[in-house]
Scaffold this active site. Structure first.
Site, PDB file in Angstrom:
ATOM      1  N   HIS A   1      -1.294   6.695   2.993  1.00  0.00           N
ATOM      2  CA  HIS A   1       0.294   6.948   2.741  1.00  0.00           C
ATOM      3  C   HIS A   1       0.402   8.787   2.106  1.00  0.00           C
ATOM      4  O   HIS A   1      -0.666   8.538   0.708  1.00  0.00           O
ATOM      5  CB  HIS A   1       0.857   5.644   1.819  1.00  0.00           C
ATOM      6  CG  HIS A   1       0.857   5.131   0.596  1.00  0.00           C
ATOM      7  ND1 HIS A   1       1.748   6.230  -0.402  1.00  0.00           N
ATOM      8  CD2 HIS A   1      -0.166   4.777   0.470  1.00  0.00           C
ATOM      9  CE1 HIS A   1       0.646   4.771  -1.579  1.00  0.00           C
ATOM     10  NE2 HIS A   1      -0.190   4.290  -0.851  1.00  0.00           N
TER      11      HIS A   1
ATOM     12  N   ASP B   1       3.546   9.185   0.055  1.00  0.00           N
ATOM     13  CA  ASP B   1       4.576   9.203  -1.246  1.00  0.00           C
ATOM     14  C   ASP B   1       3.478   8.036  -2.602  1.00  0.00           C
ATOM     15  O   ASP B   1       2.688   7.067  -2.900  1.00  0.00           O
ATOM     16  CB  ASP B   1       5.437   8.288  -0.456  1.00  0.00           C
ATOM     17  CG  ASP B   1       4.979   6.528   0.101  1.00  0.00           C
ATOM     18  OD1 ASP B   1       4.383   6.514   1.248  1.00  0.00           O
ATOM     19  OD2 ASP B   1       5.649   5.530  -0.642  1.00  0.00           O
TER      20      ASP B   1
ATOM     21  N   ASP C   1      -3.379   6.119  -6.622  1.00  0.00           N
ATOM     22  CA  ASP C   1      -2.674   5.041  -5.408  1.00  0.00           C
ATOM     23  C   ASP C   1      -1.638   6.961  -4.720  1.00  0.00           C
ATOM     24  O   ASP C   1      -0.333   6.310  -4.958  1.00  0.00           O
ATOM     25  CB  ASP C   1      -1.829   3.946  -6.013  1.00  0.00           C
ATOM     26  CG  ASP C   1      -1.169   3.122  -5.032  1.00  0.00           C
ATOM     27  OD1 ASP C   1      -1.228   3.313  -3.652  1.00  0.00           O
ATOM     28  OD2 ASP C   1      -0.117   2.704  -4.863  1.00  0.00           O
TER      29      ASP C   1
ATOM     30  N   GLU D   1       5.533   3.738   2.161  1.00  0.00           N
ATOM     31  CA  GLU D   1       4.697   2.748   1.824  1.00  0.00           C
ATOM     32  C   GLU D   1       4.928   1.807   0.756  1.00  0.00           C
ATOM     33  O   GLU D   1       4.570   1.017   0.749  1.00  0.00           O
ATOM     34  CB  GLU D   1       3.060   3.126   1.677  1.00  0.00           C
ATOM     35  CG  GLU D   1       2.429   2.191   1.935  1.00  0.00           C
ATOM     36  CD  GLU D   1       1.708   1.383   0.292  1.00  0.00           C
ATOM     37  OE1 GLU D   1       1.600   0.363   0.567  1.00  0.00           O
ATOM     38  OE2 GLU D   1       2.593   2.050  -0.795  1.00  0.00           O
TER      39      GLU D   1
ATOM     40  N   GLU E   1      -6.233   2.136   0.449  1.00  0.00           N
ATOM     41  CA  GLU E   1      -5.632   1.895  -0.959  1.00  0.00           C
ATOM     42  C   GLU E   1      -7.029   1.714  -2.260  1.00  0.00           C
ATOM     43  O   GLU E   1      -8.120   1.183  -1.865  1.00  0.00           O
ATOM     44  CB  GLU E   1      -5.143   0.528  -0.957  1.00  0.00           C
ATOM     45  CG  GLU E   1      -4.125   0.716  -0.413  1.00  0.00           C
ATOM     46  CD  GLU E   1      -2.506   0.998  -0.662  1.00  0.00           C
ATOM     47  OE1 GLU E   1      -2.919   1.744  -1.602  1.00  0.00           O
ATOM     48  OE2 GLU E   1      -1.331   1.485  -0.447  1.00  0.00           O
TER      49      GLU E   1
ATOM     50  N   HIS F   1       0.507   2.885 -11.228  1.00  0.00           N
ATOM     51  CA  HIS F   1       2.454   2.583 -11.100  1.00  0.00           C
ATOM     52  C   HIS F   1       2.277   2.038 -12.769  1.00  0.00           C
ATOM     53  O   HIS F   1       3.235   1.929 -13.156  1.00  0.00           O
ATOM     54  CB  HIS F   1       2.414   1.401 -10.277  1.00  0.00           C
ATOM     55  CG  HIS F   1       2.456   0.871  -8.799  1.00  0.00           C
ATOM     56  ND1 HIS F   1       3.322   0.572  -9.002  1.00  0.00           N
ATOM     57  CD2 HIS F   1       1.447   2.020  -8.090  1.00  0.00           C
ATOM     58  CE1 HIS F   1       2.872   0.290  -6.983  1.00  0.00           C
ATOM     59  NE2 HIS F   1       2.100   0.846  -7.044  1.00  0.00           N
TER      60      HIS F   1
END
Length: 374
Positions: A69, A71, A101, A133, A161, A347
């Site tokens: 992904h 994003d 990520d 995602e 991932e 994150h």
């Protein structure tokens, strides 16, 4: 271009989930086309963001999907020691939002493109790059729906991932929903003239807790931690002041499901209790925020054996986080998770990936290309 240089380009695009992504899509498209790769840009229904699908090799043959992904989550958290949207290099670490990520995976794959494009591939490699995602896999279903017109039935899909370059065969499914209950405001001294939305929601919260407690008793799938499906209340918002009858209350719920269990069905008893509030005069709105199925690839699946050969490491049975892999499997395509980086770095402020991890991922992709020449 080296993977680190490509990663610097990708990190510089603020392709935050839920926002337009035309800039990163245009750059990737231009890069691929500069190497003679035909690219399909697939706009989503939102109109301001798109998926990318590109094929290296013969379209008429069955091949493999390499999926990731574009994003990233926002970078508003405190603790960043540099601009999160500008790659910072310190020794063997590359810092920036999305490095792990999962723009690191995208960079490694794109760095391998020139070599892949020069290979006499007998089976194609398809690059499937998605949007949103991080909002619950909202973009990739639109691309998966179009796969029959884009390629022959794939032999498998590798979702990159962060796994430390260790193949993963399973993850739980997930569903999330937002409940909004509206009542009638008024002064707290006259509760008879109002309709307290928080009081109305109380029974729904009790139902959700009861469902969560029930799930602890199974069924079980022991490759997961915890080995059972789960349900939780994530947020509760309502009220303005203690002496005002709250006229609205908003609650967000999440369910995570083991294989063979529909995560949306885990929320069904909660939704039923909520919708019954209409008989008491409340307005009720139930909004699905995200939903994707569990992934469960058999240990003896050819795709698992292939990834073990490419990485030189035995596949792990499961992870606790979710990915787009379950959606590919639901579409009839074997799927597995394998990518560079550590999910524990994602994150967070000062997210980073190691240069060696990028190199290992690029080597794996190029090895897959070599396999597709046989």
């Amino acid at each position: 271009m080296q993977a680190a240089e490509i990663l610097g380009k990708l990190v510089g695009f603020r392709s935050v989930v839920g926002l337009p992504n035309n800039d990163v899509v245009s750059w990737i498209r231009g890069y691929l086309e500069s190497h003679g790769i035909a690219v399909d840009v697939l706009p989503g229904p939102e109109g301001d963001r798109s998926n990318i699908f590109a094929t290296i090799g013969p379209k008429e043959a069955r091949g493999y999907i390499i999926s990731g992904h574009m994003d990233v989550v926002p970078a508003a958290e405190t603790g960043w020691t540099s601009d999160p949207f500008r790659l910072r290099v310190e020794a063997d670490r590359l810092y920036g939002r999305g490095t792990t990520d999962m723009k690191g995976f995208l960079a490694a794959v794109l760095a391998a493109v020139p070599k892949l494009a020069a290979m006499p591939l007998r089976r194609p490699l398809h690059l499937a790059l998605s949007y949103d995602e991080e909002a619950g896999c909202r973009g990739v279903p639109h691309m998966i729906a179009r796969l029959p017109e884009l390629c022959r039935q794939p032999l498998g899909a590798i979702i990159g991932e962060p796994t430390g370059m260790r193949a993963i065969r399973a993850h739980k499914g997930k569903a999330a929903a937002r409940l909004t209950v509206r009542g009638r405001s008024g002064h707290s001294s006259r509760p008879d003239q109002g309709l307290n939305a928080i009081h109305g929601v109380a029974g729904v919260l009790t139902q959700a807790v009861a469902e969560a407690d029930r799930l602890v008793g199974g069924p079980f799938e022991h490759v997961f931690e915890p080995p059972y499906s789960s349900l939780q209340i994530g947020t509760v918002k309502g009220g303005q002041a203690v002496n005002i009858i709250p006229d609205s209350c908003e609650v967000e719920f999440e369910a995570r499901a083991i294989s063979g269990v529909d995560p949306a069905e885990l929320l069904a008893p909660v939704r039923k209790t909520a919708e019954a509030l209409t008989t008491l005069g409340f307005e009720v709105e139930w909004q699905e925020l995200s939903a994707y199925p569990a992934l469960s690839l058999e240990p003896d699946a050819p795709l698992a054996a292939l990834l073990e050969e490419l990485t030189g490491r035995e596949a792990l049975p499961a992870v606790s986080y979710g990915t787009e892999a379950g959606l590919f499997q639901r579409a009839g395509i074997d799927a597995i998770i394998c990518g560079p980086g550590d999910i524990g770095r994602a994150h967070k402020p000062d997210e980073y990936i190691l240069i060696d991890e990028l190199m290992a991922c690029r080597a794996m992709v190029e090895a897959l290309g070599a396999r597709c020449t046989a």
